[in-house]
Design an enzyme around this catalytic site. Structure first.
Site: not given
Ligand code: 13P
Length: 253
Positions: A169, A99, A97, A11
């Site tokens: 996810e 996000e 993703h 990220k």
């Molecule tokens: P985390 O492993 O921090 O929960 O994040 C997962 C993620 O969004 C991977 O793309």
């Protein structure tokens, strides 16, 4: 056997120097990698060239972009094209993703374009799907994820779809420390695979790697990756800690 994949998603974290040290530490370890057991590092865009250089002599380690633009080239200030990524040796990209869906309003239709343009440049899309908590609480997760697959992927022909990696996810498990149980992961992964089977047949469905993402760590990776339809993980927070991510790589089937 399907490819088992440990993918790190850094990220928007780490300095260049921190990233270099982290990569060097992880690469040095013998992860027992092979054609069917690989590692992918999705690093911030300014570090892609560095990362590609570091993994140059590692055939089973790959570098991914965290995003791509949906157009080939032109007057799109600030964006990065798939051709640019391919030209520096990047061969994977995270697409959709949660996000990006949430903060940058990326729709299933836009993501269909991004997947298509990646495939045109032989960049493997790691296509993310997954539901938010209210959808899960209303037991609507299967329909929700099916729709994401239908609208972004199911327009692809079979010879293209086999090149896509899926990452399930659940949004409620990302960065929250709240992991889906390995049974919940298995249930959704089996559902996703069944959707591919219905559309493309069993052979295609059985060849597609489906990763789980959401609070994967060294202590739960083995349990989650041990499930029959879980082919590894897409890891955020724990991929920033060398020992954690090394243990996660070693937990691959
Ligand atoms: P985390 O492993 O921090 O929960 O994040 C997962 C993620 O969004 C991977 O793309």
């Amino acid at each position: 056997m399907r490819k088992q994949i440990a993918a790190a998603n850094w990220k928007m974290n780490l300095s260049l120097q921190e990233g270099e040290t982290l990569l060097e530490t992880i690469i040095k370890q013998d992860g027992n990698l092979s054609d069917n057991r690989k590692v992918v590092f999705a690093v911030p865009a300014p570090y892609l060239v560095m990362a590609v250089g570091k993994i140059a002599s590692e055939p089973h380690i790959h570098v991914a972009a965290q995003n791509v633009y949906s157009k080939k080239s032109g007057a799109y200030t600030g964006e990065t094209s798939v051709a640019m990524l391919a030209s520096i040796g990047v061969d994977h990209a995270i697409i959709g993703h949660s996000e990006r869906r949430e903060y940058f309003n990326e729709s299933n239709q836009l993501l269909a374009e991004k997947v298509k343009i990646c495939l045109e440049e032989n960049i493997t899309p790691i296509f993310c799907c997954g539901e938010a908590l209210p959808v899960r609480e209303a037991n609507g997760q299967n329909d929700f994820v099916t729709r994401q697959l239908e609208e972004s992927l199911f327009n692809l022909p079979a010879e293209q779809i086999v090149k896509v990696v899926i990452a399930y996810e659940p949004i409620w498990a990302i960065g929250t420390g709240k992991t889906a149980s390995s049974d919940q992961a298995q249930e959704m992964h089996a559902h996703i695979r069944s959707q591919f089977a219905a559309k493309y047949g069993d052979e295609v469905a059985n060849s597609i790697s489906i990763l789980y993402g959401g609070s994967v760590k060294a202590s739960n990776a083995k349990d989650i990756f041990g499930k029959p339809d879980v082919d590894g993980g897409l890891v955020g927070g724990s991929s920033l800690i060398a020992d954690e991510f090394i243990a996660i790589i070693k937990a691959l089937k």
